[in-house]
Design an enzyme around this catalytic site. Structure first.
Site, PDB file in Angstrom:
ATOM      1  N   CYS A   2       0.831  -1.198   0.000  1.00 30.93           N
ATOM      2  CA  CYS A   2       0.000   0.000   0.000  1.00 30.93           C
ATOM      3  C   CYS A   2       0.868   1.250   0.000  1.00 30.93           C
ATOM      4  O   CYS A   2       1.993   1.241   0.484  1.00 30.93           O
ATOM      5  CB  CYS A   2      -0.941   0.065   1.193  1.00 30.93           C
ATOM      6  SG  CYS A   2      -1.920  -1.425   1.412  1.00 30.93           S
ATOM      7  N   ARG A  27       2.837   0.366  -5.458  1.00 26.63           N
ATOM      8  CA  ARG A  27       2.750  -0.326  -4.168  1.00 26.63           C
ATOM      9  C   ARG A  27       1.428  -1.069  -4.004  1.00 26.63           C
ATOM     10  O   ARG A  27       1.203  -1.726  -2.995  1.00 26.63           O
ATOM     11  CB  ARG A  27       2.917   0.673  -3.026  1.00 26.63           C
ATOM     12  CG  ARG A  27       4.206   1.446  -3.076  1.00 26.63           C
ATOM     13  CD  ARG A  27       4.280   2.453  -1.966  1.00 26.63           C
ATOM     14  NE  ARG A  27       4.536   1.827  -0.681  1.00 26.63           N
ATOM     15  CZ  ARG A  27       5.733   1.624  -0.170  1.00 26.63           C
ATOM     16  NH1 ARG A  27       6.789   1.996  -0.830  1.00 26.63           N
ATOM     17  NH2 ARG A  27       5.878   1.056   1.007  1.00 26.63           N
ATOM     18  N   TRP A  76      -3.064  -2.538  -1.644  1.00 24.27           N
ATOM     19  CA  TRP A  76      -2.843  -3.913  -2.092  1.00 24.27           C
ATOM     20  C   TRP A  76      -3.469  -4.763  -1.004  1.00 24.27           C
ATOM     21  O   TRP A  76      -3.017  -4.769   0.144  1.00 24.27           O
ATOM     22  CB  TRP A  76      -1.357  -4.211  -2.228  1.00 24.27           C
ATOM     23  CG  TRP A  76      -1.088  -5.564  -2.814  1.00 24.27           C
ATOM     24  CD1 TRP A  76      -1.093  -5.902  -4.127  1.00 24.27           C
ATOM     25  CD2 TRP A  76      -0.758  -6.764  -2.106  1.00 24.27           C
ATOM     26  NE1 TRP A  76      -0.790  -7.236  -4.280  1.00 24.27           N
ATOM     27  CE2 TRP A  76      -0.576  -7.785  -3.061  1.00 24.27           C
ATOM     28  CE3 TRP A  76      -0.599  -7.074  -0.752  1.00 24.27           C
ATOM     29  CZ2 TRP A  76      -0.239  -9.098  -2.698  1.00 24.27           C
ATOM     30  CZ3 TRP A  76      -0.268  -8.380  -0.399  1.00 24.27           C
ATOM     31  CH2 TRP A  76      -0.094  -9.374  -1.376  1.00 24.27           C
ATOM     32  N   ASN A 102      -0.219   1.146   5.890  1.00 22.29           N
ATOM     33  CA  ASN A 102       0.555   0.199   5.082  1.00 22.29           C
ATOM     34  C   ASN A 102       1.168  -0.786   6.064  1.00 22.29           C
ATOM     35  O   ASN A 102       1.890  -0.375   6.974  1.00 22.29           O
ATOM     36  CB  ASN A 102       1.652   0.952   4.316  1.00 22.29           C
ATOM     37  CG  ASN A 102       2.715   0.019   3.761  1.00 22.29           C
ATOM     38  OD1 ASN A 102       2.431  -1.130   3.456  1.00 22.29           O
ATOM     39  ND2 ASN A 102       3.924   0.507   3.642  1.00 22.29           N
ATOM     40  N   GLY A 103       0.864  -2.078   5.883  1.00 22.07           N
ATOM     41  CA  GLY A 103       1.412  -3.089   6.791  1.00 22.07           C
ATOM     42  C   GLY A 103       0.325  -4.072   7.189  1.00 22.07           C
ATOM     43  O   GLY A 103      -0.714  -4.164   6.536  1.00 22.07           O
ATOM     44  N   GLU A 510      13.574 -17.719 -13.640  1.00 19.00           N
ATOM     45  CA  GLU A 510      13.234 -16.313 -13.870  1.00 19.00           C
ATOM     46  C   GLU A 510      12.360 -16.158 -15.121  1.00 19.00           C
ATOM     47  O   GLU A 510      11.375 -15.414 -15.116  1.00 19.00           O
ATOM     48  CB  GLU A 510      14.521 -15.481 -13.984  1.00 19.00           C
ATOM     49  CG  GLU A 510      14.330 -14.034 -14.439  1.00 19.00           C
ATOM     50  CD  GLU A 510      13.454 -13.196 -13.524  1.00 19.00           C
ATOM     51  OE1 GLU A 510      13.128 -13.651 -12.415  1.00 19.00           O
ATOM     52  OE2 GLU A 510      13.082 -12.084 -13.940  1.00 19.00           O
ATOM     53  N   LYS A 514       8.615 -14.707 -15.207  1.00 19.90           N
ATOM     54  CA  LYS A 514       8.278 -13.553 -16.037  1.00 19.90           C
ATOM     55  C   LYS A 514       7.034 -13.858 -16.862  1.00 19.90           C
ATOM     56  O   LYS A 514       6.130 -13.047 -16.953  1.00 19.90           O
ATOM     57  CB  LYS A 514       9.469 -13.227 -16.941  1.00 19.90           C
ATOM     58  CG  LYS A 514       9.709 -11.798 -17.236  1.00 19.90           C
ATOM     59  CD  LYS A 514      10.507 -11.033 -16.216  1.00 19.90           C
ATOM     60  CE  LYS A 514       9.958 -11.033 -14.822  1.00 19.90           C
ATOM     61  NZ  LYS A 514      10.833 -10.479 -13.824  1.00 19.90           N
ATOM     62  N   GLU A 517       3.858 -14.197 -14.558  1.00 21.44           N
ATOM     63  CA  GLU A 517       3.562 -12.938 -13.872  1.00 21.44           C
ATOM     64  C   GLU A 517       2.836 -11.940 -14.771  1.00 21.44           C
ATOM     65  O   GLU A 517       1.884 -11.292 -14.343  1.00 21.44           O
ATOM     66  CB  GLU A 517       4.898 -12.357 -13.414  1.00 21.44           C
ATOM     67  CG  GLU A 517       4.859 -11.011 -12.786  1.00 21.44           C
ATOM     68  CD  GLU A 517       6.253 -10.565 -12.326  1.00 21.44           C
ATOM     69  OE1 GLU A 517       6.323  -9.944 -11.287  1.00 21.44           O
ATOM     70  OE2 GLU A 517       7.260 -10.821 -13.026  1.00 21.44           O
ATOM     71  N   HIS A 533      12.498 -37.586 -13.887  1.00 19.42           N
ATOM     72  CA  HIS A 533      12.046 -38.030 -12.571  1.00 19.42           C
ATOM     73  C   HIS A 533      10.578 -37.678 -12.316  1.00 19.42           C
ATOM     74  O   HIS A 533      10.133 -37.697 -11.176  1.00 19.42           O
ATOM     75  CB  HIS A 533      12.932 -37.431 -11.473  1.00 19.42           C
ATOM     76  CG  HIS A 533      14.352 -37.916 -11.546  1.00 19.42           C
ATOM     77  ND1 HIS A 533      14.703 -39.225 -11.306  1.00 19.42           N
ATOM     78  CD2 HIS A 533      15.502 -37.268 -11.876  1.00 19.42           C
ATOM     79  CE1 HIS A 533      16.012 -39.364 -11.460  1.00 19.42           C
ATOM     80  NE2 HIS A 533      16.516 -38.192 -11.817  1.00 19.42           N
ATOM     81  N   LYS A 633       4.542  -3.538  -7.107  1.00 21.69           N
ATOM     82  CA  LYS A 633       5.981  -3.479  -7.385  1.00 21.69           C
ATOM     83  C   LYS A 633       6.790  -3.774  -6.127  1.00 21.69           C
ATOM     84  O   LYS A 633       7.801  -4.455  -6.163  1.00 21.69           O
ATOM     85  CB  LYS A 633       6.316  -2.087  -7.919  1.00 21.69           C
ATOM     86  CG  LYS A 633       7.771  -1.888  -8.283  1.00 21.69           C
ATOM     87  CD  LYS A 633       8.127  -2.649  -9.529  1.00 21.69           C
ATOM     88  CE  LYS A 633       9.573  -2.526  -9.925  1.00 21.69           C
ATOM     89  NZ  LYS A 633       9.987  -3.656 -10.779  1.00 21.69           N
TER      90      LYS A 633
HETATM   91  O1  M6R Z   1      12.199  -5.268  -4.623  1.00 25.49           O
HETATM   92  P1  M6R Z   1      12.629  -6.704  -4.550  1.00 25.49           P
HETATM   93  O2  M6R Z   1      13.691  -7.050  -5.508  1.00 25.49           O
HETATM   94  O3  M6R Z   1      13.011  -7.101  -3.142  1.00 25.49           O
HETATM   95  O4  M6R Z   1      11.336  -7.531  -4.926  1.00 25.49           O
HETATM   96  C1  M6R Z   1      11.326  -8.920  -4.868  1.00 25.49           C
HETATM   97  C2  M6R Z   1      10.155  -9.488  -5.646  1.00 25.49           C
HETATM   98  O5  M6R Z   1       8.949  -9.067  -5.107  1.00 25.49           O
HETATM   99  C3  M6R Z   1      10.203  -9.090  -7.116  1.00 25.49           C
HETATM  100  O6  M6R Z   1      11.405  -9.477  -7.708  1.00 25.49           O
HETATM  101  C4  M6R Z   1       9.048  -9.763  -7.877  1.00 25.49           C
HETATM  102  O7  M6R Z   1       9.220 -11.141  -7.915  1.00 25.49           O
HETATM  103  C5  M6R Z   1       8.924  -9.166  -9.289  1.00 25.49           C
HETATM  104  N1  M6R Z   1       7.553  -8.874  -9.547  1.00 25.49           N
HETATM  105  C6  M6R Z   1       9.401 -10.070 -10.357  1.00 25.49           C
HETATM  106  O8  M6R Z   1       9.281  -9.516 -11.626  1.00 25.49           O
END
Ligand code: M6R
Length: 638
Positions: A2, A27, A76, A102-103, A510, A514, A517, A533, A633
């Site tokens: 948030c 956020r 969020w 926020n929290g 990764e 990607k 996501e 396996h 983010k």
């Molecule tokens: O800000 P950070 O690198 O600590 O964030 C970690 C993850 O939340 C972040 O990498 C997330 O997985 C991304 N959305 C990936 O694209």
């Protein structure tokens, strides 16, 4: 998570709050709300909106009021579904106390029960609402804002950044911070508070990061800061780094695409910065970074780099272990970097997910460097892991993209990546600059321990520049084909499998992250050797297998065997191979050929093309690429 933003001063606040919220939407963007005190009647006026892509714009249209004091929130969701009722601000029973948060309040159920017994009634399903009710009772019983705050913090368990407004105190904002960030700023008679500098970096020139466990009473012209016992503190204002002023898309359709194309320059700057960080005059400036030459590296430099990292030269020489902690994409970069530390610096390296590490048995070792990797420097899981290690007074280093982040402030030392602000939720240039920083650091540690020579060090830097160049040029080689042919074709599939080995297994993880996501296409990733396996049962012609090759003479043949296993079951293979790997190339249904680089930089060379491919599949599906559903983010809740 948030985002919070608040204003008090002579100016009018609505537009400032809306602008701030728009910048804090990274956020969270499930809902947004704003509250002001109507200057004529000293009553709250507020508006909340839930969902939708242009959430803040909608809020701007529906909130037909203004004031000289107000606050806003972008959410969020953690507790309670995404709807208007659960949007912040939340209020007490008679709507005279408002709060944005926020929290997470971990003991909110017990607090809610207590309040219900005292005949309070609740409007939302959130953990936040209890705060407004408790604050209201505490203000009545203590008769002051500081009395309310010192008592309130004793009741709340969890993590919180809070801003409160009370109708009975129409000229004051109250901000409280425990484990979630809040930053204050002043300009002329205006006082600002927000979760992040970016909310007001174009309005104010200096800012004060609230220390953990502090609260502030803000009015026009005045910032009073206290610790949780109510003891006054001196607010420390520092100049704001102007690069956090809003960034535009620079003509690209999405931030993600722009950020994919910024990687070569970001990596180059990161390496220049790494070299410079401890250079003679110690001052980093943009022009210095761009003009840096090898000849500036000398022994004096070598000492300063370790001071910057919060380590002594001696500690570096005696290191027996490196532990890397991170989340999400940053964890993938860390898993790739494990190979750098073990193969280049010859130091055993463990990599942990911060969210798991915190709840595992911990065996503190003072001959270990604990390195925390995070784009934002605000990820709650990683921050809590840092705090745990800090509590044992062990060496901690933050590698982040945001030099003003909480992680940088709390770690023993830091090494900032030079990616520049990354706006798209999907991490792209942060990932590649993390790899670059860690590759450089592993070599620099190896140099300090005489495992490699200065020549090797310079060569490593040159290899990074080459990999960064390839990352970009290889996109150009396949651009037209991906846009016209491959993306429309692969956007039709409902699931994918990703395979890689050795250093390219975390890279495959990764790639898989990607794709899921941003496109919402289901994907699974395995180490290629694990296929037989179990996962091999999933192979069919409806499930493309994306296979990443490797620059290792032994493992290359293993990868070929894995590709054969897929082909033998009529699987469909998308292969990322290196130049000259004909045996593998012959097995591909779709092929991407990458120029050769240093073997440990294979993931970096493939990064841009992988991201570009995934980006265009998602574009065909018309998803909100920069803001995928359910995500934010910066993940500032555990
Ligand atoms: O800000 P950070 O690198 O600590 O964030 C970690 C993850 O939340 C972040 O990498 C997330 O997985 C991304 N959305 C990936 O694209």
């Amino acid at each position: 998570m948030c985002g919070i933003v608040g204003y008090v001063g002579d100016g009018i606040c609505k537009q400032f709050i809306l602008d701030g919220l728009a910048r804090l939407e990274y956020r969270g963007y499930d809902s947004a709300g704003i509250v002001c005190i109507d200057p004529k009647h000293n009553h709250f006026v507020f508006q909340k909106e839930a969902g939708g892509v242009s959430l803040v714009k909608k809020l701007g249209e529906t909130a037909r009021f203004d004031g000289h004091i107000g606050m806003g929130h972008t959410r969020w969701a953690t507790h309670g579904i995404v709807d208007q009722k659960n949007a912040h601000p939340h209020f007490n029973c008679d709507n005279t106390v408002a709060v944005v948060h926020n929290g997470v309040i971990e003991n909110y159920e017990a607090l809610r029960k207590e309040l219900l017994e005292k005949n309070h009634h609740f409007y939302s399903a959130t953990d936040t609402e209890v705060i407004a009710h408790i604050a209201s009772d505490l203000y009545d019983s203590t008769g002051s804002l500081d009395g309310m705050c010192t008592a309130l913090v004793k009741k709340l368990h969890g993590a919180y950044a809070l801003v409160l407004m009370l109708e009975k105190e129409p000229t004051n904002l109250v901000a409280l911070r425990h484990r979630s960030p809040l930053v204050l700023a002043q300009h002329d008679s205006s006082v600002y508070v927000a979760s992040d500098l970016s909310a007001f970096s174009d309005k104010a020139s200096s800012a004060c990061f609230m220390p953990d466990d502090s609260f502030a009473i803000l009015s026009k012209n005045s910032v009073k800061l206290f610790d949780f016992e109510g003891k006054p503190l001196i607010p420390m204002f520092e100049p704001i780094d102007k690069k956090y002023i809003e960034i535009d898309k620079g003509g690209f359709e999405h931030y993600m695409l722009k950020e994919i194309y910024e990687q070569k320059r970001a990596i180059t700057r990161t390496i220049y910065f790494c070299r410079l960080i401890g250079s003679k005059n110690g001052q980093y400036t943009d022009s210095l970074v761009d003009s840096f030459k090898h000849s500036e590296v000398n022994d004096e430099y070598s000492d300063q780099i370790w001071r910057h990292l919060g380590l002594s030269k001696d500690q570096v020489k005696r290191l027996k272990n490196v532990v890397l902690l991170a989340a999400g994409t940053s964890w993938h970069a860390a898993r790739i970097a494990q190979f750098f530390f073990e193969m280049v610096a010859k130091i055993p390296c463990q990599v942990s997910l911060a969210s798991e590490f915190r709840y595992m048995p911990f065996f503190p070792k003072d001959d270990t460097a604990y390195i925390f990797i995070s784009q934002s420097g605000e990820t709650a899981d990683t921050l809590e892991a840092l705090r745990l290690v800090n509590s044992f007074e062990l060496p901690t280093v933050a590698i982040t993209n945001v030099a003003s982040s909480t992680m940088v402030r709390e770690a023993g030392g830091f090494l900032p990546m030079q990616a520049g602000p990354e706006i798209s939720v999907a991490s792209t240039k942060a990932f590649s600059t993390q790899m670059a920083t860690l590759y450089w650091l592993a070599h620099r540690i190896a140099l300090e321990r005489n495992t490699i020579s200065w020549n090797d060090m310079h060569e490593a830097e040159e290899d990074l520049f080459v990999a960064a160049e390839i990352l970009e040029t290889v996109i150009e080689n396949y651009k037209i084909k991906i846009i016209n042919e491959l993306a429309p074709k692969y956007a039709q599939y409902e699931r994918f499998i990703f395979l890689g080995r050795h250093i390219n297994y975390p890279f495959a993880l990764e790639a898989s992250l990607k794709l899921k996501e941003i496109s919402y296409i289901f994907s699974q990733c395995y180490p290629a050797g694990e296929l037989k396996h179990g996962p091999i049962a999933l192979i069919d012609d409806k499930t493309p297998v994306v296979l990443f090759s490797i620059l290792d003479d032994v493992l290359y043949w293993k990868i070929i065997a894995n590709a054969q296993e897929v082909k033998a079951r009529k699987g469909h293979l998308i292969i990322f191979a290196f130049e000259g790997q004909h045996e593998l190339i012959d097995l591909a249904d779709t092929l991407f050929i990458i120029p050769r680089v240093k073997p440990l930089l294979a993931p970096m060379a493939m990064t841009g093309l992988m991201q570009f491919f995934v980006y265009h599949i998602t574009r065909v599906l018309d998803r909100p690429i920069d803001r995928p559903r359910n995500l934010a983010k910066s993940v500032t809740v555990e």
